[in-house]
Design an enzyme around this catalytic site. Structure first.
Site, PDB file in Angstrom:
ATOM      1  N   SER A 189      -1.730   3.088  -5.601  1.00 50.39           N
ATOM      2  CA  SER A 189      -2.864   1.799  -5.166  1.00 50.39           C
ATOM      3  C   SER A 189      -3.694   2.254  -3.425  1.00 50.39           C
ATOM      4  O   SER A 189      -3.991   1.191  -2.777  1.00 50.39           O
ATOM      5  CB  SER A 189      -1.834  -0.110  -4.610  1.00 50.39           C
ATOM      6  OG  SER A 189      -2.409  -0.309  -5.851  1.00 50.39           O
ATOM      7  N   ARG A 190      -3.027   3.944  -3.003  1.00 47.85           N
ATOM      8  CA  ARG A 190      -4.347   4.167  -2.240  1.00 47.85           C
ATOM      9  C   ARG A 190      -3.748   3.203  -0.894  1.00 47.85           C
ATOM     10  O   ARG A 190      -4.332   3.593  -0.389  1.00 47.85           O
ATOM     11  CB  ARG A 190      -5.619   4.092  -2.273  1.00 47.85           C
ATOM     12  CG  ARG A 190      -5.895   5.133  -3.265  1.00 47.85           C
ATOM     13  CD  ARG A 190      -5.451   6.603  -3.278  1.00 47.85           C
ATOM     14  NE  ARG A 190      -6.404   7.845  -4.241  1.00 47.85           N
ATOM     15  CZ  ARG A 190      -5.864   7.258  -5.120  1.00 47.85           C
ATOM     16  NH1 ARG A 190      -4.577   6.997  -5.594  1.00 47.85           N
ATOM     17  NH2 ARG A 190      -6.978   8.407  -6.313  1.00 47.85           N
TER      18      ARG A 190
END
Length: 211
Positions: A189-190
């Protein structure tokens, strides 16, 4: 063919926590470099070197790390190359390792100094003969009329020096003395892990950065 804007990767391999990382960034680097070597990462010793010229234009190129210890990170090159000229005018630089397969990046910043003549001599003598001749044959970063110039230079210096070329006076090592390290581990999810180490006096201060 997909749009380049749509190319994405989910990072799932590992994490980097304060509890599991070393307090000394050199130890953390040593661990990650050895893990990259053991994992069979292609050219784990390749690093991007960034320098800045007197006109404030930055430039980058890939060089190979040839040594590291508490004194800093070492590589060898032509002192008269573009990077050599830029380091002569501005001795601060940055290095970056990107081990794609391990989803890891290491960034290092600091001041660069030439290594001693003895260190340069010892490393030069350890290189294959063709590489030692190549250091004489290539006027690195200068414009040449064609590849034939390099071939002719190599033949000339091979005939001149035979099996014992001395180290060229314009060729040797540099050492970057770190005052800042950053270790980046890709996460889902970065929400990546980023730990920055900053030299404060004689001690390293470790901080987490937002991705």
């Amino acid at each position: 063919m997909p749009s380049i804007a749509d190319i994405r990767k989910s990072y799932e391999r590992a994490e980097l926590s304060e509890e599991a990382s070393h307090a000394d960034p050199l130890k953390q680097f040593d661990q990650w470099l050895h893990e990259a070597i053991q994992a069979g990462v292609p050219e784990p010793n390749a690093m991007t070197l960034a320098t800045v010229a007197s006109d404030l234009r930055p430039s980058t190129r890939v060089v190979l790390i040839k040594g590291y210890d508490a004194r800093g990170i070492v590589w060898y090159t032509n002192y008269e190359s573009r990077k050599g000229r830029e380091l002569a005018g501005n001795p601060f630089a940055a290095l970056q390792f990107h081990w794609v397969e391990l989803e890891r990046v290491v960034r290092i910043e600091g001041q660069v100094k030439p290594v001693s003549a003895q260190e340069s001599d010892a490393y030069y003598a350890s290189r294959p003969l063709d590489s030692r001749i190549g250091a004489w044959a290539s006027p690195q970063s200068q414009v040449i009329s064609g590849r034939g110039v390099l071939v002719a230079n190599a033949a000339r210096y091979s005939a001149q020096f035979l099996l014992q070329p001395p180290r060229p006076p314009h060729w040797g090592g540099y050492r970057l003395v770190p005052d800042r390290w950053e270790f980046w581990q890709g996460r889902p999810s970065r929400l990546h892990d980023r730990l920055r180490y900053t030299l404060a006096g004689s001690a390293w201060q470790r901080e987490r950065l937002a991705p």
